[in-house]
Design a protein around this motif. Structure first.
Motif, mmCIF file in Angstrom:
data_model
loop_
_atom_site.group_PDB
_atom_site.id
_atom_site.type_symbol
_atom_site.label_atom_id
_atom_site.label_comp_id
_atom_site.label_asym_id
_atom_site.label_seq_id
_atom_site.Cartn_x
_atom_site.Cartn_y
_atom_site.Cartn_z
ATOM 1 N N HIS A 115 -53.088 -62.210 51.993
ATOM 2 C CA HIS A 115 -52.982 -62.167 53.446
ATOM 3 C C HIS A 115 -54.091 -61.264 53.978
ATOM 4 N N LEU A 116 -54.883 -61.809 54.910
ATOM 5 C CA LEU A 116 -55.855 -60.998 55.623
ATOM 6 C C LEU A 116 -55.168 -60.499 56.883
ATOM 7 N N SER A 117 -55.072 -59.182 57.030
ATOM 8 C CA SER A 117 -54.389 -58.605 58.178
ATOM 9 C C SER A 117 -55.315 -57.634 58.892
ATOM 10 N N PHE A 118 -55.199 -57.581 60.202
ATOM 11 C CA PHE A 118 -55.983 -56.634 60.993
ATOM 12 C C PHE A 118 -55.377 -56.513 62.384
ATOM 13 N N HIS A 119 -55.805 -55.496 63.107
ATOM 14 C CA HIS A 119 -55.366 -55.277 64.488
ATOM 15 C C HIS A 119 -56.549 -55.491 65.418
ATOM 16 N N THR A 120 -56.307 -56.127 66.560
ATOM 17 C CA THR A 120 -57.346 -56.336 67.569
ATOM 18 C C THR A 120 -56.791 -56.056 68.961
ATOM 19 N N VAL A 145 -52.543 -59.160 63.345
ATOM 20 C CA VAL A 145 -52.780 -60.571 63.059
ATOM 21 C C VAL A 145 -52.835 -60.742 61.540
ATOM 22 N N THR A 146 -52.225 -61.823 61.044
ATOM 23 C CA THR A 146 -52.247 -62.117 59.608
ATOM 24 C C THR A 146 -52.742 -63.537 59.386
ATOM 25 N N VAL A 147 -53.650 -63.685 58.436
ATOM 26 C CA VAL A 147 -54.259 -64.979 58.131
ATOM 27 C C VAL A 147 -53.974 -65.314 56.673
ATOM 28 N N PRO A 148 -53.482 -66.540 56.371
ATOM 29 C CA PRO A 148 -53.143 -66.892 54.991
ATOM 30 C C PRO A 148 -54.338 -67.429 54.215
ATOM 31 N N VAL A 149 -54.360 -67.103 52.924
ATOM 32 C CA VAL A 149 -55.379 -67.626 52.005
ATOM 33 C C VAL A 149 -54.694 -67.901 50.667
ATOM 34 N N ARG A 150 -54.920 -69.099 50.114
ATOM 35 C CA ARG A 150 -54.445 -69.388 48.762
ATOM 36 C C ARG A 150 -55.635 -69.750 47.887
ATOM 37 N N TRP A 151 -55.578 -69.276 46.627
ATOM 38 C CA TRP A 151 -56.681 -69.551 45.716
ATOM 39 C C TRP A 151 -56.694 -71.020 45.289
ATOM 40 N N ASP A 152 -55.535 -71.648 45.169
ATOM 41 C CA ASP A 152 -55.458 -72.985 44.584
ATOM 42 C C ASP A 152 -55.533 -74.111 45.598
ATOM 43 N N TRP A 153 -55.760 -73.801 46.851
ATOM 44 C CA TRP A 153 -55.937 -74.874 47.836
ATOM 45 C C TRP A 153 -57.151 -75.733 47.487
ATOM 46 N N ASN A 154 -57.044 -77.038 47.706
ATOM 47 C CA ASN A 154 -58.245 -77.858 47.778
ATOM 48 C C ASN A 154 -58.696 -77.886 49.244
ATOM 49 N N ASP A 155 -59.747 -78.611 49.541
ATOM 50 C CA ASP A 155 -60.277 -78.597 50.907
ATOM 51 C C ASP A 155 -59.252 -79.101 51.914
ATOM 52 N N ALA A 156 -58.572 -80.196 51.570
ATOM 53 C CA ALA A 156 -57.593 -80.767 52.499
ATOM 54 C C ALA A 156 -56.450 -79.796 52.760
ATOM 55 N N GLU A 157 -56.039 -79.064 51.741
ATOM 56 C CA GLU A 157 -54.938 -78.112 51.910
ATOM 57 C C GLU A 157 -55.365 -76.910 52.736
ATOM 58 N N ALA A 158 -56.587 -76.444 52.540
ATOM 59 C CA ALA A 158 -57.090 -75.351 53.381
ATOM 60 C C ALA A 158 -57.167 -75.795 54.843
ATOM 61 N N GLU A 159 -57.625 -77.031 55.069
ATOM 62 C CA GLU A 159 -57.705 -77.543 56.433
ATOM 63 C C GLU A 159 -56.322 -77.717 57.041
ATOM 64 N N ALA A 160 -55.351 -78.166 56.249
ATOM 65 C CA ALA A 160 -53.985 -78.317 56.753
ATOM 66 C C ALA A 160 -53.381 -76.968 57.136
ATOM 67 N N ALA A 161 -53.848 -75.906 56.462
ATOM 68 C CA ALA A 161 -53.354 -74.561 56.760
ATOM 69 C C ALA A 161 -54.049 -73.938 57.956
ATOM 70 N N GLY A 162 -55.067 -74.621 58.500
ATOM 71 C CA GLY A 162 -55.729 -74.112 59.695
ATOM 72 C C GLY A 162 -57.167 -73.710 59.531
ATOM 73 N N TRP A 163 -57.680 -73.742 58.306
ATOM 74 C CA TRP A 163 -59.081 -73.396 58.088
ATOM 75 C C TRP A 163 -59.972 -74.589 58.383
ATOM 76 N N VAL A 164 -61.147 -74.331 58.935
ATOM 77 C CA VAL A 164 -62.102 -75.378 59.300
ATOM 78 C C VAL A 164 -63.381 -75.166 58.500
ATOM 79 N N ARG A 165 -63.803 -76.204 57.805
ATOM 80 C CA ARG A 165 -65.000 -76.118 56.985
ATOM 81 C C ARG A 165 -66.242 -76.182 57.867
ATOM 82 N N GLY A 166 -67.155 -75.249 57.690
ATOM 83 C CA GLY A 166 -68.397 -75.244 58.447
ATOM 84 C C GLY A 166 -69.292 -76.395 58.066
#
Length: 731
Positions: free
Chosen positions: A629-634, A670-691
């Motif tokens: 989990h990436l966490s930070f305050h803004t 704010v907390t942002v999820p990250v999983r090591w075993d995601w493939n691209d489609a799974e990362a995108e389904a979790a909200g990440w956008v590939r540049g």
């Protein structure tokens, strides 16, 4: 009057005799029944075999001609475009010429410069591919005369192709080029010599161009395809497609360097051509971070969109020894494959000077490789035995192979015991396999797998079988927390095709359940499916995937690995654009950062990839567990704007997460999820956008470099950041 010497007559007689014996060149048409073994769709398994590039032979006449005309000021990169014209019985070459010296530019009629250089597109022809003529076509003035071989001017970075698809014969030849980044142009011609005025195609961005543009009509997709450069801080290959040659749609970046290569070695250009049941490309790798040399590698694609370098880091056309005409740079041609006497002819440009500056000559040269011999499988060890097993393929004709056989090549049909054939000794192209005592006609209309056994042999291709596509899933996601509706479809022509599937791990057969709609998956399930064609015995290649039901909760991990940045102590390694200030008090629990930027540009804070106490590295190894989990305050002075997190592979290209709450004026966590075993489609389904230029999710997460927190498009001119942490978790 000049007279030929006896020696000249002898040389002339030898050349004439060789030319008389040579078969006529021919263009190599695509062939859906020919399968290159470098195509990973074809091969199901490999045992004790390695895929190696074919052997290139350079013609002893190289370079084929010199820059010997006063207007040939700098044949910079050459960018050769080559065609065999069977009607005219001529090779035709369109090549790049830069007029860089001011006194040479001044000799152009009505001098015009682009990038402060003059530009000619030059034209040459040849009967045999060795002796070339530069015809005086009489179109453009230079030095007070039109007696030169320029067929166009003011046309940098040209690709030329013949278009048999266009019903308008006055548009039979087409040209693609650019006059700067984001400024593509096209022209048309009835003969490749007299060209129309330039047109401005639509759909390109300001970072496209400045390379060997190349295009062709792709019969399979029914579209024009155009390959150019996307310059996004590094050189990347971009693809476009069009049905009318005017309005173009981008496919984005389709090929780039690896994470390890970074910006040191970049994909400079990709001339593409259809071949067999796929597409091949010559990818020029520009070693901008070392010696600025250019190597020509080989790339493959099933559809012109998804590309793979066949042997990354190994040149397909090797550069010559130091000081030779092609010792520094190789620039491969654009155009269809040309075959003659069992060899493919590759007319390339060779340069002894690195890729820098305008004033340099790249001279035309000829390389040959055996037909189909781009790359092949051979035993991993000398004297050893290698085995290849193909995917199920549809038999449409007699089996033919292209191979170099010093020992033996044995082939058997796994579904038909006793169907075995052998080749012993010799190099063959489309050599037919004989099946003693068996009638090959009985195999037609059946799906079969072939087993090749190689002993001191190298297999490049085989022919007489068609590839039937495997079913495709409606999603690339392979992990889910809520029940998943999975749709399966057939990507080819669907007339009479039946998809059959299993969910118990067994192999799909002709009696397995028919796919009639979405499959509801509520638990971990292995889904296997095959297409069965009408009138065909056996099913095609499998879709085979495990869909894992994962509980949404994470187990408690007694000692999670955490890395935290509190900003309480002075001297942070974080940086900001345009301005970053570290404040001692007023944060969540002490110090914090303020980042601001003017001019309407979005501010961002980042931890560099080379920070001494940074986050760079292989995150699954660095943190362990299943993810983090990436966490930070803004907070921001104005509420309502958006912000985002960006994770870069090294400092190269990011994935972005923007599913975040809006800025508030008070501190918010704010907390942002990250999983090591995601493939691209799974990362995108979790909200990440590939540049646009990003690597895969897994390549990124195992080569993590720069970490960024940025305001979004409406995020305001400044924001505050505090208590940034990465905390691992385990399932």
């Amino acid at each position: 009057m000049k007279f030929l010497t006896v020696r000249s007559l002898v040389v002339l007689w030898v050349l004439v005799a060789v030319a008389a014996r040579a078969a006529a060149p021919q263009l190599v048409a695509p062939d859906r029944t020919k399968q290159l073994v470098l195509d990973p769709r074809v091969i199901q398994s490999v045992t004790h075999a390695k895929l190696t590039l074919g052997t290139i032979e350079k013609d002893p006449h190289n370079p084929l001609f010199r820059a010997d005309q006063p207007w040939e000021n700098a044949l910079n990169n050459l960018y050769p475009n080559v065609l065999w014209d069977a009607d005219a019985q001529r090779f035709k070459l369109w090549y790049k010429c830069v007029l860089t010296d001011k006194n040479v530019i001044a000799q152009m009629a009505d001098p015009v410069t682009i990038h402060e250089q003059g530009w000619f597109l030059l034209y040459a022809t040849s009967r045999d591919g060795i002796a070339w003529e530069k015809p005086a076509v009489g179109q453009f003035g230079f030095g007070g005369s039109r007696a030169n071989n320029a067929v166009a001017r003011d046309t940098p970075n040209v690709g030329v192709f013949r278009d048999p698809h266009d019903p308008d014969a006055t548009r039979r030849f087409k040209m693609v080029y650019d006059v700067g980044l984001g400024k593509p142009r096209t022209r048309t011609s009835p003969d490749g010599v007299t060209w129309s005025e330039p047109q401005e195609p639509r759909g390109f961005a300001g970072y496209h161009g400045d390379t060997h543009n190349n295009a062709f009509w792709d019969e399979r997709s029914g579209k024009y395809v155009w390959f150019t450069k996307a310059f996004l801080g590094e050189r990347l290959v971009a693809r476009f497609e069009s049905t009318d040659f005017v309005n173009w749609k981008t496919s984005g970046v389709v090929l780039r360097s690896t994470v390890a290569e970074g910006r040191t070695h970049q994909t400079y250009c990709l001339p593409v051509f259809p071949y067999a049941n796929g597409y091949l490309g010559f990818v020029m790798m520009y070693h901008v971070g070392t010696d600025r040399a250019v190597d020509c590698e080989l790339a493959w694609s099933p559809d012109t969109v998804t590309w793979t370098r066949v042997a990354p880091g190994t040149a397909f056309i090797p550069r010559g020894p130091k000081g030779s005409y092609d010792s520094a740079c190789i620039y491969a041609p654009s155009g269809p494959a040309i075959a003659q006497d069992g060899k493919l002819l590759i007319f390339y440009g060779g340069d002894f000077f690195p890729h820098q500056g305008w004033k340099r000559h790249c001279l035309p040269a000829l390389a040959r490789v055996r037909v189909d011999g781009f790359a092949g499988y051979e035993p991993s060890t000398p004297g050893g035995e290698a085995t290849l097993i193909t995917q199920p393929l549809l038999v449409t004709g007699p089996l033919q192979v292209s191979a170099d056989v010093r020992g033996s090549l044995n082939v058997s049909v796994l579904e038909e015991p006793g169907f075995t054939g052998t080749l012993v000794g010799g190099d063959v192209t489309d050599g037919e396999i004989k099946w003693p005592g068996r009638d090959t006609a009985t195999l037609r209309g059946k799906m079969v797998r072939l087993k090749f056994t190689l002993r001191d042999a190298k297999l490049y291709a085989f022919r007489g079988l068609e590839m039937v596509p495997a079913p495709v899933a409606s999603t690339g996601v392979r992990q889910f927390t809520e029940p998943l509706d999975l749709s399966l479809s057939f990507p080819g022509a669907t007339n009479g095709v039946v998809l059959r599937h299993t969910t118990d791990g067994s192999e799909p057969t002709a009696s397995s359940p028919v796919v009639r709609g979405p499959l509801r998956l509520a638990q971990t399930t292995r889904v296997r499916a095959r297409a069965f064609l009408p009138g065909v015995t056996g099913g095609g290649p499998e879709f085979d995937a495990v869909f894992t039901r994962r509980e949404p909760r994470h187990a408690t991990w007694p000692t999670p690995v955490t890395q935290t940045f509190t900003f309480d102590q002075p001297g942070t390694e974080w940086r900001g654009a345009d301005k970053l200030e570290q404040r001692a008090t007023g944060g969540v629990a002490g110090g914090y950062l303020t980042v601001s930027r003017g001019g309407g540009l979005r501010p961002f804070a980042y931890l560099p990839h080379n920070a001494t106490n940074g986050l760079a590295g292989d995150w699954p190894v660095k943190f362990g567990g299943s993810g983090a989990h990436l966490s930070f305050h803004t907070r921001a002075t104005e509420a309502g704007g958006g912000f985002q997190v960006e994770l870069f592979a090294r400092d190269l290209a990011p994935w972005t997460y923007a599913r975040l709450p809006r800025f508030t004026t008070a501190w918010q966590r704010v907390t942002v999820p990250v999983r090591w075993d995601w493939n691209d489609a799974e990362a995108e389904a979790a909200g990440w956008v590939r540049g646009l230029a990003a690597f895969s999710w897994r390549d990124t997460i195992t080569h993590l470099g720069r970490v960024v927190v940025a305001a979004g498009a409406s995020g305001g001119a400044s924001f505050d950041l505090d208590e940034f942490s990465v905390t691992a978790f385990a399932d």
